[in-house]
Design a protein around this motif. Structure first.
Motif, PDB file in Angstrom:
ATOM      1  N   LEU A   1       0.746  -6.879   0.710  1.00  0.00           N
ATOM      2  CA  LEU A   1      -0.321  -5.854   0.486  1.00  0.00           C
ATOM      3  C   LEU A   1      -0.614  -5.630  -0.873  1.00  0.00           C
ATOM      4  O   LEU A   1      -1.741  -5.780  -1.194  1.00  0.00           O
TER       5      LEU A   1
ATOM      6  N   ILE B   1       2.697  -1.262   8.061  1.00  0.00           N
ATOM      7  CA  ILE B   1       2.981  -2.368   6.864  1.00  0.00           C
ATOM      8  C   ILE B   1       3.625  -3.596   7.032  1.00  0.00           C
ATOM      9  O   ILE B   1       3.019  -4.575   6.865  1.00  0.00           O
TER      10      ILE B   1
ATOM     11  N   SER C   1      -2.552   1.015   2.837  1.00  0.00           N
ATOM     12  CA  SER C   1      -2.355   0.155   4.101  1.00  0.00           C
ATOM     13  C   SER C   1      -3.444   0.391   5.167  1.00  0.00           C
ATOM     14  O   SER C   1      -4.117  -0.129   5.831  1.00  0.00           O
TER      15      SER C   1
END
Length: 927
Positions: free
Chosen positions: A157, A143, A250
């Motif tokens: 994200l 991430i 992710s």
């Protein structure tokens, strides 16, 4: 490298970023929510196995299978691509702790701060600590690299998800828990990138289990993303675990990251290609329009250069009407095409500059300057053709008049000479008495007097014939032949007259008696008759005049002639009285008169009859002169009518030209304000066209009346036409200049304040110095057509506006005033940019282009090359298949048709050279 990595390189102490601080919720004294724990256990296990299977292994129980540290170290090696220290092979607790510590040390070496996580707790199978450790690994290796618009990883994200799902109905991603419960967000992410995998239109918001399972199954089957969550657990949990959702989402980001990069590169290439295609279309349109205009000029010039004279006024009038049709109907659309061609050329060059493309160079012979030169040549030929037409019409008019006059005088002379040769050749004196001989001699003397009187007429006939020859009369041969016959006959009459006189004088000595009264009648009647012949000829004489003054002069001469009639009438009465006296003597002395007057063929009846003819012709001449006076007065009214309008329209055009000049250099207000004012001027000009048309109508009436001069105005129709066409062209060009400034301002991000500052600086130096370059139209100062208004400085020196141009010295001063530190070399470089044709002046558009080019960013060949490199998978070449797969069909075929074969050492079959193609777009060399 991500933003986080650029701030904390490997090997340096790592300070947790905001997203890490948000995750410091692992508290030894708190227990996970059972539902969250279940979701994390499943998600983290699946995530670990997605990497461990690359090494040929997996885990079943996350808190048990990592206790000895071996698979933990293996996991870290797989996801990092690096080698960890060799693990301890023993099975004792301290061996396990050592292995786990090696893994934790590796994580710490990557700048990750481990919060309350120790090797002993992992070895002891503490689920909470194990899940916390795995989450830390996920954050760091899955991430952390996600960064959109310089946001934190979590926010980046989330922003990525929001952008990708924004167009979809019933999707509103605000977090990583409840926003994903109905499964539509996951389905939208997949559909956005792979619309072939999911039919989004068939999904229902009230079927979250079906939606989630659809997303899980499609992701696992087609995207290689393992199933990390259970649909029932997510739906039945009030708030799904955020970490589990983030971990799973992710994977989608990483799965589609390559496609995102390729999409971005493809979009950049499509944008560049679209600009290039549009520019090529404009170039093709310019070439086509230029070719058509030049072809029209090429066809028209020979027609205007054809000066073959006609033999009749009617034919020349048809040519003049054809020329009027050309000026009214055929040329005006071409004037507009020429103006539009210049506007299109300027707009194209502006677009090329804004897109960092090389300037457009038209085909040979089709430059704007070539078209301008051809147009200038056309107008010169056109002006010469109109002058030739009018001159030729005047010549034909004069020829027709002279030809009729020649025929009339020749007919009169031929009528007079008819039978004269036979008469002079008679030998009647040989058998005549003395009285008869004397009578014959006196009669011959009267004939000689008449012959001498006709000498002027013969000379006039010869003079008229000579003038017809000089004016190139089409039937000059007939005229010359007739004139030669008359002259030869005249010489013969002269010879015969002299011979007869000699013969009569030889016999006069034999003859002594002569009737004096007949002689006196003959002597007075002959000149009087000749005078009447002259009067009749003058009264019947045709004339041509071009002004009131000329006709008034003829009227005055006619009045003077009429003043001589009383005296002539007295002479007529005296001559008739002689005849009466002869009759009286004959009656008194009983003389029988045989035949007529031996000295002349004229009788008192001839004199009376011809006198009556003179009296009849006088009023007819009066009427003819008055009709011509009326026609000349009508022509004068046409002149005044034309002059009244021309003297208004000419100054109006000049005023509008000056107003346009002021608008183009006015720095106040925005470019849109300038455009509005220019459009208002343009509309006013269009509305004024009816005045030009009316003036054209008056001009046509003047030409049809064959009026060729006008002392009441200095403006000709040609002056007005040139001024009107220049006004139309100027307003169109000025509007185009402002449009290009707006285009430059918007494309380069220039504020209105900057544009006003540029304009103010330019105008300040545009007005400096006494060396103005004024422009004018028309025939000089008499026409009031001078453009430019004088200005004065503090010392009352006359200053001239430059009309939007600076010379190099003023331009250098302007740049220095704006903060440029200029040396000779640098200034020479700048002058090559703003004045590539070396004209010696800098226009405002060139000044704006330079200022924007110095500060604004543009696409470059390097950026396009980098985009192609992404589509090519980092290769030095690209294939046809890759182009067709990554670009829209039109752009792909455009590239394929223009790319050359790649010839590098790593070339394969079908490889294309995208580097040289990109450089060619911007006019750069591959070197």
């Amino acid at each position: 490298m991500s933003a986080l990595e650029s701030q904390a390189p490997f090997g340096l102490p790592y300070v947790a970023d905001d997203y890490m601080q948000q995750e410091e919720d692992w508290d030894r004294d708190l227990l996970l929510d059972p539902a969250w724990e279940k979701q994390q256990r499943k998600t983290f296990t699946a995530w670990c196995n997605s990497h461990l299977r690359k090494a040929g292994t997996q885990i079943e129980n996350i808190e048990e299978d990592f206790r000895n540290g071996l698979k933990l170290m293996l996991l870290l090696e797989v996801i990092s691509g690096e080698r960890l220290p060799k693990p301890d092979k023993g099975k004792m607790r301290f061996h396990k702790i050592a292995n786990v510590n090696k893994a934790l040390d590796f994580i710490a070496s990557k700048g990750v701060k481990l919060v309350s996580i120790g090797a002993e707790e992992i070895v002891d199978g503490n689920l909470k600590m194990t899940l916390g450790m795995i989450w830390t690994i996920i954050l760091r290796f899955a991430i952390q690299d996600i960064s959109v618009e310089e946001t934190s990883a979590k926010e980046g994200l989330l922003l990525w998800c929001q952008r990708k799902t924004a167009p979809y109905r019933n999707v509103n991603v605000q977090n990583f828990h409840i926003s994903w419960k109905d499964g539509l967000a996951l389905c939208a992410l997949i559909h956005r990138h792979r619309p072939d995998l999911i039919d989004y239109a068939k999904l229902r918001k009230d079927d979250p289990i079906g939606n989630l399972n659809t997303a899980f199954e499609v992701a696992e089957k087609y995207l290689d993303i393992p199933k990390m969550l259970d649909a029932e657990d997510i739906v039945n949990t009030p708030k799904p675990d955020e970490k589990a959702i983030m971990t799973y989402v992710s994977c989608f980001y990483h799965a589609f990251a390559g496609a995102e990069q390729a999409e971005t590169a493809a979009n950049r290439i499509c944008k560049v290609l679209a600009v290039n295609q549009e520019n090529e279309k404009l170039m093709e349109e310019y070439e086509k329009l230029a070719s058509e205009l030049l072809e029209w000029i090429r066809r028209t010039v020979p027609w205007l250069e054809n000066r073959a004279p006609e033999t009749s006024m009617a034919a020349m009038q048809r040519k003049l009407e054809d020329f009027r049709d050309y000026r009214r109907v055929h040329k005006p659309p071409r004037v507009q095409e020429k103006c539009q061609l210049e506007i299109n050329f300027n707009t194209l060059q502006t677009k090329l500059r804004l897109s960092n493309r090389p300037a457009f160079m038209p085909s040979e012979g089709k430059m704007v300057s070539d078209i301008a030169n051809a147009w200038k040549g056309l107008e010169q030929v056109e002006k010469g053709y109109e002058e030739w037409l009018l001159t030729e019409i005047r010549r034909l008019q004069r020829l027709d008049h002279l030809a009729e006059k020649f025929k009339h005088k020749a007919t009169l002379h031929e009528s007079w000479t008819r039978g004269k040769e036979e008469l002079l050749s008679q030998r009647d004196y040989e058998a005549a008495s003395l009285t008869e001989v004397r009578a014959l001699l006196r009669r011959h003397e009267a004939f000689e007097s008449d012959l001498a009187a006709h000498q002027d007429r013969v000379e006039q006939i010869a003079a008229i014939a000579q003038e017809l020859n000089e004016l190139d009369y089409h039937d000059a041969a007939t005229v010359n032949a007739r004139c030669q016959v008359i002259c030869d006959q005249w010489d013969t009459l002269g010879t015969l007259t002299q011979k007869r006189r000699d013969a009569l004088e030889r016999t006069e000595k034999l003859l002594e008696t002569i009737d004096q009264l007949y002689l006196e009648f003959a002597k007075r009647a002959a000149p009087f008759n000749n005078w009447m012949d002259g009067a009749v000829e003058d009264l019947q004489d045709m004339f041509i005049v071009h002004s009131i003054e000329e006709i008034q002069s003829l009227i005055t001469a006619h009045e003077q002639f009429k003043a001589t009639l009383p005296e002539a009438d007295r002479e007529r009465m005296a001559i008739v009285g002689i005849y009466g006296e002869i009759q009286k003597i004959a009656q008194t002395y009983g003389i029988k008169l045989s035949g007529g007057n031996p000295y002349t063929s004229l009788t008192h009846l001839d004199i009376t009859s011809k006198w009556d003819m003179v009296k009849q012709l006088v009023p007819h001449r009066d009427q003819t002169l008055q009709e011509e006076l009326s026609r000349q007065q009508s022509n004068e009214r046409l002149r005044r009518q034309f002059a009244a309008q021309a003297n208004i329209i000419g100054p109006w055009i000049q005023t509008k030209m000056e107003e346009l000049g002021r608008v183009s250099v006015d720095a106040s207000g925005s470019l849109e304000d300038q455009m509005s004012r220019l459009k208002q001027h343009e509309q006013n000009i269009i509305n004024y066209k009816s005045n030009i048309d009316k003036l054209e109508g008056d001009h046509q009436l003047i030409q049809e009346a064959l009026v060729f001069d006008n002392r009441h105005t200095n403006y000709t129709m040609e002056h007005i036409r040139v001024g009107w066409e220049q006004l139309l062209t100027t307003v169109a060009r000025t509007i185009n200049e402002v449009e290009n400034q707006i285009l430059t301002r918007d494309a380069k991000g220039i504020s209105q304040e900057q544009m006003n500052e540029f304009r103010a600086s330019f105008n300040h130096f545009d007005r400096v110095g006494p060396r103005g370059r004024g422009r004018s139209w028309g025939g000089g100062t008499d026409g009031g057509m001078e453009r430019g208004t004088p200005h004065c400085d503090a010392r009352s020196r006359p200053l001239q506006k430059r009309n939007g141009m600076m010379d190099p010295d003023d331009f250098r001063a302007c740049l220095i005033s704006m903060g440029y530190d200029l040396g000779e070399v640098e200034f020479a470089r700048i002058m090559m940019l703003v004045d590539p044709n070396n004209t010696g002046v800098v226009t405002f558009q060139a000044f704006i282009d330079f200022m924007t080019r110095e500060t604004a960013e543009t696409d470059t060949a390097e950026q396009v090359i980098a985009s192609f490199k992404i589509l090519a998978g980092d290769k030095n070449y690209i294939t046809v298949e890759e182009l067709r797969r990554e670009l829209p069909a039109e752009q792909a075929e455009y590239c394929i048709s223009r790319m050359v074969k790649y010839v590098g050492a790593d070339a394969v079959a079908g490889a294309l050279d995208y580097v040289s193609f990109s450089n060619a777009l911007y006019g750069e060399s591959d070197l």
